[in-house]
Design a protein around this motif. Structure first.
Motif, PDB file in Angstrom:
ATOM      1  N   PHE A 134       0.815  -1.213   0.000  1.00 10.50           N
ATOM      2  CA  PHE A 134       0.000   0.000   0.000  1.00 10.50           C
ATOM      3  C   PHE A 134       0.854   1.272   0.000  1.00 10.50           C
ATOM      4  CE2 PHE A 134      -2.953  -3.178   1.726  1.00 10.50           C
ATOM      5  CZ  PHE A 134      -4.010  -2.997   0.846  1.00 10.50           C
ATOM      6  N   HIS A 135       2.160   1.132  -0.095  1.00  7.12           N
ATOM      7  CA  HIS A 135       3.027   2.304  -0.143  1.00  7.12           C
ATOM      8  C   HIS A 135       2.949   2.941  -1.527  1.00  7.12           C
ATOM      9  CE1 HIS A 135       5.836   1.028   3.392  1.00  7.12           C
ATOM     10  NE2 HIS A 135       4.609   0.588   3.566  1.00  7.12           N
ATOM     11  N   GLY A 136       3.202   4.248  -1.589  1.00  8.26           N
ATOM     12  CA  GLY A 136       3.295   4.898  -2.885  1.00  8.26           C
ATOM     13  C   GLY A 136       2.460   6.155  -3.001  1.00  8.26           C
ATOM     14  N   ILE A 137       2.397   6.686  -4.217  1.00  7.50           N
ATOM     15  CA  ILE A 137       1.706   7.936  -4.517  1.00  7.50           C
ATOM     16  C   ILE A 137       0.341   7.629  -5.127  1.00  7.50           C
ATOM     17  CG2 ILE A 137       1.809  10.120  -5.784  1.00  7.50           C
ATOM     18  CD1 ILE A 137       3.956   9.770  -3.603  1.00  7.50           C
ATOM     19  N   TYR A 138      -0.686   8.304  -4.577  1.00  5.83           N
ATOM     20  CA  TYR A 138      -2.058   8.148  -5.048  1.00  5.83           C
ATOM     21  C   TYR A 138      -2.631   9.539  -5.350  1.00  5.83           C
ATOM     22  CZ  TYR A 138      -1.990   3.617  -2.437  1.00  5.83           C
ATOM     23  OH  TYR A 138      -1.698   2.373  -1.931  1.00  5.83           O
ATOM     24  N   PRO A 139      -2.863   9.887  -6.599  1.00  9.42           N
ATOM     25  CA  PRO A 139      -3.609  11.123  -6.852  1.00  9.42           C
ATOM     26  C   PRO A 139      -4.999  11.036  -6.230  1.00  9.42           C
ATOM     27  CG  PRO A 139      -2.565  10.320  -8.866  1.00  9.42           C
ATOM     28  CD  PRO A 139      -2.431   9.235  -7.851  1.00  9.42           C
ATOM     29  N   SER A 140      -5.444  12.143  -5.647  1.00 14.25           N
ATOM     30  CA  SER A 140      -6.795  12.240  -5.088  1.00 14.25           C
ATOM     31  C   SER A 140      -7.641  13.009  -6.092  1.00 14.25           C
ATOM     32  CB  SER A 140      -6.764  12.951  -3.730  1.00 14.25           C
ATOM     33  OG  SER A 140      -8.044  13.038  -3.182  1.00 14.25           O
ATOM     34  N   THR A 141      -8.427  12.299  -6.872  1.00 12.76           N
ATOM     35  CA  THR A 141      -9.032  12.868  -8.072  1.00 12.76           C
ATOM     36  C   THR A 141     -10.231  13.765  -7.785  1.00 12.76           C
ATOM     37  OG1 THR A 141     -10.284  10.802  -8.288  1.00 12.76           O
ATOM     38  CG2 THR A 141      -8.297  11.028  -9.625  1.00 12.76           C
ATOM     39  N   VAL A 142     -10.475  14.666  -8.721  1.00 12.43           N
ATOM     40  CA  VAL A 142     -11.706  15.456  -8.737  1.00 12.43           C
ATOM     41  C   VAL A 142     -12.734  14.722  -9.590  1.00 12.43           C
ATOM     42  CG1 VAL A 142     -10.418  17.613  -8.491  1.00 12.43           C
ATOM     43  CG2 VAL A 142     -11.093  16.833 -10.777  1.00 12.43           C
TER      44      VAL A 142
END
Length: 310
Positions: free
Chosen positions: A9-17
């Motif tokens: 679950f590590h890493g970068i996640y964009p939080s979308t519109v």
């Protein structure tokens, strides 16, 4: 799709519109394009959707479920899909979690009821999360640590300790927006549950938090500059601080304009304005009561985008 391994679950996640038309109806085609644009990239682990950036507090239950379905169809084969769950009543939040699981989400992020900003006890927070966990047995759960200015919504150390006893908890979006409190929380969590991914998610000070130590981020700044956010994370982990500092200097003007410039609470409207300016979404509409970006606010964002190199 959840990859194998202890750092899954590590890493970068964009939080979308969620792009909308002028009549405020969701534009699902634009949403799919936007989600693919910021998520299907090297260095991006997954996506957080139906979060605050996605206007989860003004969406219907049916719209939230549809958003999960579109996200899973767009990126779910290769990326982790984390669906936000946000409702004032715990039983309603549990139903949202069931919807997300049935629609294909890999995990849920639990947002506290807004009423908790006035006051809440560890028992209330624990009951809210356990009610949701019971509705979706075994489904991974991300916690959300609220902004330091969000009244009394942020978890106390005692509440966090209790929540970490829930075995389904796999990660934390630390959105407290204070570097010192972020590091204190990170240390406390790692002492009790080293398996839990503590993700620095204050868009204006990612560099500082990454240097303290982070397992990634779930941030809406990555909607606009996903490659730069992923590169900043990677540079710090590899010990290349000169590169990390140069990336920070590039990101910071836009981060300050979107999240730091008064008045507060304007991030989603500003994100949509920038994405529309870039041609990534066709319309910057946000649902009331948020007004659209116009005038001096628009000029401020345009100047910050130029300074950032967009």
């Amino acid at each position: 799709m959840i990859p194998p391994g202890p750092r899954r679950f590590h890493g970068i996640y964009p939080s979308t519109v969620l792009p909308m038309r002028e009549d405020f109806s969701p534009d699902w085609d634009a949403y799919a394009r936007h989600t693919g644009h910021c998520t299907l990239r090297d260095g991006i682990a997954g996506v957080l959707m139906n979060g605050h950036a996605g206007e989860n507090f003004v969406l219907s239950r049916a719209e939230k479920r549809r958003a999960v379905e579109v996200t899973v169809a767009t990126v779910g084969a290769t990326r982790i899909v984390v669906a936000g769950v946000n409702a004032e009543a715990s039983l309603d939040a549990a139903e949202e979690a069931r919807d997300a699981r049935e629609a294909g989400a890999d995990a849920v992020m639990v947002f506290l009821p807004n009423a908790f900003a006035l006051s809440h006890t560890p028992e209330m927070a624990l009951l809210h999360h356990r009610t949701i966990a019971a509705a979706v047995p075994g489904l991974p759960i991300f916690l959300f640590q609220a902004h330091h200015a969000a009244g009394r919504m942020a978890f106390t150390p005692e509440t966090m300790d209790a929540l970490l006893d829930i075995p389904e908890v796999v990660g934390i979006k630390e959105g407290g927006w204070e570097v010192d409190s972020y590091d204190a929380l990170r240390r406390r969590v790692k002492a009790k549950r080293p398996d839990v991914a503590v993700c620095a998610s204050g868009d204006e000070h990612l560099f500082a938090c990454y240097v303290h130590g982070s397992d990634g981020s779930l941030v809406s700044l990555a909607d606009i500059l996903p490659d730069a956010v992923a590169a900043l994370d990677r540079a710090v982990r590899e010990g290349d601080l000169p590169l990390a500092r140069s990336l920070h200097e590039r990101l910071e003007p836009l981060a300050e304009a979107i999240y730091g410039a008064p008045p507060g609470g304007r991030a989603t409207a500003r994100l949509k304005f920038c994405l529309a300016e870039m041609g990534i979404i066709p319309c910057p509409a946000v649902r009331p009561p948020q007004p659209p970006v116009t005038g001096p606010e628009a000029r401020m964002l345009q100047a910050a985008m130029r300074e950032t190199g967009l």
